[in-house]
Design a protein around this motif. Structure first.
Motif, PDB file in Angstrom:
ATOM      1  N   SER A  79       0.825  -1.201   0.000  1.00 17.98           N
ATOM      2  CA  SER A  79       0.000   0.000   0.000  1.00 17.98           C
ATOM      3  C   SER A  79       0.862   1.254   0.000  1.00 17.98           C
ATOM      4  CB  SER A  79      -0.918  -0.006   1.220  1.00 17.98           C
ATOM      5  OG  SER A  79      -1.649   1.189   1.313  1.00 17.98           O
ATOM      6  N   TYR A  80       1.926   1.249   0.791  1.00 15.14           N
ATOM      7  CA  TYR A  80       2.795   2.416   0.888  1.00 15.14           C
ATOM      8  C   TYR A  80       3.499   2.712  -0.436  1.00 15.14           C
ATOM      9  CZ  TYR A  80       6.755   5.320   2.176  1.00 15.14           C
ATOM     10  OH  TYR A  80       7.682   6.326   2.215  1.00 15.14           O
ATOM     11  N   PHE A  81       4.019   1.660  -1.077  1.00 14.49           N
ATOM     12  CA  PHE A  81       4.732   1.841  -2.343  1.00 14.49           C
ATOM     13  C   PHE A  81       3.804   1.766  -3.551  1.00 14.49           C
ATOM     14  CE2 PHE A  81       8.132   0.272   0.489  1.00 14.49           C
ATOM     15  CZ  PHE A  81       9.017   1.338   0.369  1.00 14.49           C
ATOM     16  N   GLN A  82       2.490   1.654  -3.290  1.00 16.35           N
ATOM     17  CA  GLN A  82       1.475   1.586  -4.343  1.00 16.35           C
ATOM     18  C   GLN A  82       1.761   0.466  -5.344  1.00 16.35           C
ATOM     19  OE1 GLN A  82       1.063   5.776  -5.788  1.00 16.35           O
ATOM     20  NE2 GLN A  82      -0.988   5.591  -4.894  1.00 16.35           N
ATOM     21  N   VAL A  83       2.111  -0.694  -4.832  1.00 22.99           N
ATOM     22  CA  VAL A  83       2.327  -1.878  -5.661  1.00 22.99           C
ATOM     23  C   VAL A  83       0.978  -2.543  -5.905  1.00 22.99           C
ATOM     24  CG1 VAL A  83       3.429  -4.138  -5.809  1.00 22.99           C
ATOM     25  CG2 VAL A  83       4.628  -2.223  -4.726  1.00 22.99           C
ATOM     26  N   THR A  84       0.621  -2.697  -7.161  1.00 21.73           N
ATOM     27  CA  THR A  84      -0.664  -3.316  -7.488  1.00 21.73           C
ATOM     28  C   THR A  84      -0.501  -4.819  -7.674  1.00 21.73           C
ATOM     29  OG1 THR A  84      -0.337  -2.902  -9.855  1.00 21.73           O
ATOM     30  CG2 THR A  84      -1.526  -1.228  -8.579  1.00 21.73           C
ATOM     31  N   THR A  85      -1.587  -5.529  -7.444  1.00 26.80           N
ATOM     32  CA  THR A  85      -1.583  -6.978  -7.616  1.00 26.80           C
ATOM     33  C   THR A  85      -2.932  -7.411  -8.167  1.00 26.80           C
ATOM     34  OG1 THR A  85      -1.272  -9.101  -6.488  1.00 26.80           O
ATOM     35  CG2 THR A  85      -2.381  -7.376  -5.263  1.00 26.80           C
ATOM     36  N   GLN A  86      -2.976  -8.582  -8.785  1.00 25.76           N
ATOM     37  CA  GLN A  86      -4.238  -9.089  -9.312  1.00 25.76           C
ATOM     38  C   GLN A  86      -5.203  -9.412  -8.170  1.00 25.76           C
ATOM     39  OE1 GLN A  86      -2.629 -12.221 -12.033  1.00 25.76           O
ATOM     40  NE2 GLN A  86      -3.959 -11.254 -13.546  1.00 25.76           N
ATOM     41  N   MET A  87      -6.489  -9.268  -8.454  1.00 24.54           N
ATOM     42  CA  MET A  87      -7.503  -9.433  -7.427  1.00 24.54           C
ATOM     43  C   MET A  87      -7.477 -10.828  -6.809  1.00 24.54           C
ATOM     44  SD  MET A  87      -9.306  -6.756  -6.657  1.00 24.54           S
ATOM     45  CE  MET A  87     -10.815  -7.434  -5.995  1.00 24.54           C
ATOM     46  N   TRP A  88      -7.214 -11.865  -7.598  1.00 24.29           N
ATOM     47  CA  TRP A  88      -7.222 -13.215  -7.052  1.00 24.29           C
ATOM     48  C   TRP A  88      -6.112 -13.394  -6.020  1.00 24.29           C
ATOM     49  CZ3 TRP A  88      -2.962 -16.306  -7.397  1.00 24.29           C
ATOM     50  CH2 TRP A  88      -2.020 -16.002  -8.383  1.00 24.29           C
ATOM     51  N   LEU A  89      -4.936 -12.775  -6.284  1.00 23.94           N
ATOM     52  CA  LEU A  89      -3.845 -12.850  -5.322  1.00 23.94           C
ATOM     53  C   LEU A  89      -4.157 -12.006  -4.086  1.00 23.94           C
ATOM     54  CD1 LEU A  89      -1.045 -13.876  -4.614  1.00 23.94           C
ATOM     55  CD2 LEU A  89      -0.069 -11.939  -5.877  1.00 23.94           C
ATOM     56  N   CYS A  90      -4.771 -10.842  -4.324  1.00 23.97           N
ATOM     57  CA  CYS A  90      -5.192  -9.996  -3.210  1.00 23.97           C
ATOM     58  C   CYS A  90      -6.200 -10.736  -2.336  1.00 23.97           C
ATOM     59  CB  CYS A  90      -5.800  -8.702  -3.752  1.00 23.97           C
ATOM     60  SG  CYS A  90      -6.441  -7.591  -2.480  1.00 23.97           S
ATOM     61  N   MET A  91      -7.055 -11.508  -2.979  1.00 26.58           N
ATOM     62  CA  MET A  91      -8.068 -12.271  -2.243  1.00 26.58           C
ATOM     63  C   MET A  91      -7.416 -13.268  -1.290  1.00 26.58           C
ATOM     64  SD  MET A  91     -11.175 -14.501  -3.844  1.00 26.58           S
ATOM     65  CE  MET A  91     -11.704 -13.068  -4.778  1.00 26.58           C
ATOM     66  N   ILE A  92      -6.325 -13.886  -1.728  1.00 24.34           N
ATOM     67  CA  ILE A  92      -5.611 -14.839  -0.873  1.00 24.34           C
ATOM     68  C   ILE A  92      -5.011 -14.122   0.333  1.00 24.34           C
ATOM     69  CG2 ILE A  92      -3.632 -16.407  -0.751  1.00 24.34           C
ATOM     70  CD1 ILE A  92      -4.129 -17.102  -3.686  1.00 24.34           C
ATOM     71  N   PHE A  93      -4.362 -12.980   0.082  1.00 22.59           N
ATOM     72  CA  PHE A  93      -3.771 -12.204   1.173  1.00 22.59           C
ATOM     73  C   PHE A  93      -4.836 -11.790   2.194  1.00 22.59           C
ATOM     74  CE2 PHE A  93      -0.094 -11.092  -1.712  1.00 22.59           C
ATOM     75  CZ  PHE A  93       0.882 -11.647  -0.891  1.00 22.59           C
TER      76      PHE A  93
END
Length: 313
Positions: A79-93
Motif C-alpha cells: 500500500s505504501y509503495f502503491q504496488v498493485t496486484t491481481q484481485m485473485w492474489l489480493c483475495m488470498i492475502f
C-alpha cells in the motif's frame, strides 16, 4: 483504502515523514518475528511442551501472530509503495489476514477455558485437555475464525464479474466490500465474536476467583497466577476489540485532516495490531516458569543449569 493509499503517497514531504515510521514498523515486526520463532523452536525441543494442551495452544497463537505479522506487513508495504496486484492474489492475502486476525483471540479464549478446567475441574483436566483434544480444538478454532471471511467473500463472489479477478489493484480488505451493508455485517459478526469471548473470560475469571478464595498454601498461589493470566488474556482481547473500531475512527479523522489521519493510523497499527502480538511471548515466554527456564537454557546453549520443566500455572 485504495483512495487513502493514493493520498498517502501523492505528496513527497508526507512520504518522507512516513518513511521513518515504516522503517520502525519493519524493525518491530522483525523483532517480534524473531522472538516468536525462538519460542516456537523451544516449544518443539521439549516433549513436555508439545504434549500439553496449554503449550500447544500457546504455540498456535505464536504461529498465528507470525502469519498475521508477515501478511499485514506485506499489505502495508504494498500500500505504501502503491504496488498493485491481481484481485485473485489480493483475495488470498485478505483471506489469510482475516482468518488469522480471529485465530489469535479465539485461541486466547480457548486458553482461558483450559485454565478454568485446570483450576476448577482438576480431576477432569487430563481427560478434557489432552494433546489429541488440543489438535481437535485447533481445527475448531480455525473453523470458527474463517466464518467472517467466508461471509464477506461469498457476497463478493455473487456481486462481481469473473473478469474482475484479473484486474490489478492496491490490495486491501475494503476492495471486497461491494455493499455498505456488507461492511456493517462484517462489523456485527466481529462484535458478536468478541462479545462471546468477553463473556467466556469473565465467566472463567469469576469461577477461578471463587476457587482462589477457598484455596490455601500452594493452591492459593497457583490459582492466583491463573487469575493474573486470565486478566492478561482479557487485556489482549481488549486491544483486539479496539482494533475493530479503528477503521471507523480513521474514516472520520480523514474527513478532518490528512496529517492527523496519518498519525492516527500509524498509532493504531502500532498499538492495536503489533502490541497484542507481542504480549503472548511476554505472558508465556517470561511468566511461565517452565517455559522461561527452557528458553534460558537454549538461548545460553545449555551453559546454565536447566531446572526441572514441570507444569506451572
Amino acid at each position: 483504502m485504495a483512495n487513502n493509499s493514493s493520498l498517502l503517497v501523492s505528496n513527497a514531504p508526507l512520504r518522507r515523514t512516513i518513511n521513518d515510521r515504516v522503517i520502525l514498523v519493519q524493525v518491530l515486526v522483525a523483532l517480534f518475528l524473531c522472538t516468536n520463532l525462538m519460542l516456537l523452536t523451544v516449544f518443539f525441543m521439549k516433549e513436555v511442551f508439545y504434549t500439553s494442551m496449554r503449550y500447544i495452544l500457546f504455540a498456535n497463537t505464536l504461529l498465528s501472530d507470525c502469519v498475521i505479522l508477515i501478511v499485514t506487513n506485506i499489505l502495508l508495504s504494498m500500500s505504501y509503495f502503491q504496488v498493485t496486484t491481481q484481485m485473485w492474489l489480493c483475495m488470498i492475502f485478505v483471506a489469510v489476514s482475516s482468518l488469522y486476525n480471529f485465530v489469535t483471540p479465539v485461541t486466547l479464549t480457548a486458553m482461558t477455558l483450559e485454565r478454568y478446567v485446570a483450576i476448577c475441574l482438576p480431576l477432569r483436566h487430563g481427560e478434557l485437555c489432552s494433546s489429541h483434544r488440543a489438535l481437535q480444538l485447533i481445527l475448531i478454532i480455525h473453523g470458527l475464525s474463517i466464518i467472517p471471511c467466508v461471509v464477506v467473500m461469498l457476497v463478493f463472489f455473487i456481486a462481481v464479474n469473473f473478469r474482475v479477478y484479473n484486474q490489478y489493484t492496491i490490495c486491501s480488505v475494503e476492495m471486497f466490500i461491494v455493499h455498505s451493508w456488507q461492511g456493517h455485517l462484517r462489523s456485527a459478526i466481529s462484535q458478536f465474536y468478541f462479545l462471546i469471548m468477553c463473556i467466556t473470560i469473565v465467566f472463567s475469571y469469576v469461577k477461578i476467583m471463587k476457587v482462589a478464595k477457598a484455596a490455601s498454601g500452594e493452591n492459593k498461589k497457583s490459582t492466583g497466577k491463573g487469575l493474573r493470566t486470565v486478566v492478561l488474556h482479557a487485556f489482549q482481547l481488549l486491544l483486539c476489540l479496539i482494533q475493530l473500531c479503528c477503521p471507523f475512527i480513521e474514516a472520520a479523522v480523514l474527513q478532518i485532516d490528512l496529517m492527523l489521519f496519518i498519525n492516527v493510523r500509524y498509532f493504531n497499527y502500532i498499538m492495536f495490531n503489533l502490541t497484542p502480538r507481542c504480549l503472548s511471548p511476554l505472558i508465556y515466554g517470561l511468566r511461565d516458569e517452565a517455559f522461561f527456564h527452557a528458553v534460558k537454557y537454549y538461548v545460553l546453549c545449555g551453559m546454565c543449569k536447566n531446572k526441572s520443566l514441570g507444569f506451572t500455572i
